[in-house]
Design a protein around this motif. Sequence first.
Motif, PDB file in Angstrom:
ATOM      1  N   THR A 167       0.845  -1.202   0.000  1.00  0.00           N
ATOM      2  CA  THR A 167       0.000   0.000   0.000  1.00  0.00           C
ATOM      3  C   THR A 167       0.878   1.250   0.000  1.00  0.00           C
ATOM      4  O   THR A 167       0.638   2.204  -0.747  1.00  0.00           O
TER       5      THR A 167
ATOM      6  N   LYS B 266       2.417   1.755  -3.402  1.00  0.00           N
ATOM      7  CA  LYS B 266       1.451   2.342  -4.337  1.00  0.00           C
ATOM      8  C   LYS B 266       1.332   3.850  -4.122  1.00  0.00           C
ATOM      9  O   LYS B 266       1.330   4.639  -5.079  1.00  0.00           O
ATOM     10  N   GLU B 267       1.256   4.277  -2.855  1.00  0.00           N
ATOM     11  CA  GLU B 267       1.142   5.710  -2.557  1.00  0.00           C
ATOM     12  C   GLU B 267       2.393   6.461  -2.993  1.00  0.00           C
ATOM     13  O   GLU B 267       2.316   7.598  -3.470  1.00  0.00           O
TER      14      GLU B 267
ATOM     15  N   LYS C 201       4.367   5.661  -5.521  1.00  0.00           N
ATOM     16  CA  LYS C 201       4.309   5.769  -6.984  1.00  0.00           C
ATOM     17  C   LYS C 201       3.314   6.831  -7.425  1.00  0.00           C
ATOM     18  O   LYS C 201       3.466   7.437  -8.485  1.00  0.00           O
ATOM     19  N   GLU C 202       2.307   7.060  -6.588  1.00  0.00           N
ATOM     20  CA  GLU C 202       1.306   8.086  -6.901  1.00  0.00           C
ATOM     21  C   GLU C 202       1.766   9.485  -6.510  1.00  0.00           C
ATOM     22  O   GLU C 202       1.061  10.463  -6.753  1.00  0.00           O
TER      23      GLU C 202
END
Length: 406
Positions: free
Chosen positions: A143, A146-147, A149-150
């Motif tokens: 998680t 993912k954050e 990469k965002e």
Amino acid sequence: MRRLILSLTLSLCGLMVSAQGIVFQDNAPWDSIVAQAQQENKLIFIDCYTTWCGPCKALAKEIFPQQQVGDYFNPNFICVKYDMEKGDGKMLNEKYKSHIIGYPTLLFIDKNQEVKQQLAGYQEADVLLTAAKQVQQGRDLFTLQKEYKEGRRDIGFLNDYIGSLNAAFMKEEAQQVAKEYLDTHEPETLDNDTVWSAVGQYVTDIHSPHFEYLVGHAARYGGVLKRNREEINFQIKVSCERELRDKLRITFDSTGVAAPLPTDTLWMEKVVGFMEKVGLPNADINRYYIYIHKQLLNGNNDEAWQTVKRGVWARLSGFYSMRVEEYVGYLLPLTKDKKVLKDYASVIESFQRGRKGMGSYTAYKTLSDINRKLGNKQLAEEQMQTYITERDKEIKKFQEMFNLTD
């Protein structure tokens, strides 16, 4: 009286049950574990181990039995351990091979059999508990990944993310995240405790302004800011010595020809200056190496060799046989003087007489090269043969030690 004894016995049994560590199902059928996780709506915690793995045994003996660990894991997870070399363990090893870097690996897997968190290697109880709580709170490694990469970059988040990457033994990824932060922030941000906690250990590039800032403020960090001065000094020491080793080491190509020596001795002296500024040992010996290096660069080969010999006779730190062999290998093509060649051989032989263990065979090749140049062809051939024999023995011993033989 019997009732009292029974009551005390039951109380003691209750204490024994509660004061336990993680209760694992050992090599249970994987399908039944997944079914249990789905039925109880829990995550699965897997200890991936092998019977020959030392750190696996240490975890099982020192960490998993701790009450604080058991108190959290037993009610919140389906806990299971698998020998990765037999039964369902072999299947899981293949299934989750991208997550299993080595042993032990600890996996947190959801009821859909997706990995949510991974840890690698021996972990202290606090790291294990932090990882478990993160995954329970939806702040697991993937998680956070993912954050990131965002585009999330706040330092509190980075602190958690880098910590999770390190625990998963994803060292290169952690280093890259830290580097990106350091490259986009001023050195003074290291004064912030959260920043230091997240990226301080990655201030190792001695060419960077952050490293120079760390050197200049090491005393303040250890004193006023109460950071671990010993760890900071060690970080600076390793970084400086790695740079100096790379610059001062003499290397050879596959034909035995020495590579050109680096010429930036001012930079080398600046690195030694970093060591002196924080009071590190071995600064003086590195200045000694730099002096030899300068003499070689200037063609003062006799002075360079005499300085090497003084280091050998004085038993200065680092003047071991293989390093002296490097100097001889560099100097050998530059002289035909038999007296000088015999002097080289004498120093190497002085090491060889009392030298045993890993790498000791290399002296035979150096002596062979010297004797070939002296015209002692038969002795040179004998020494080369001894070199080959001893080298092959050591390679075989190494392969057997690490089970690398076919």
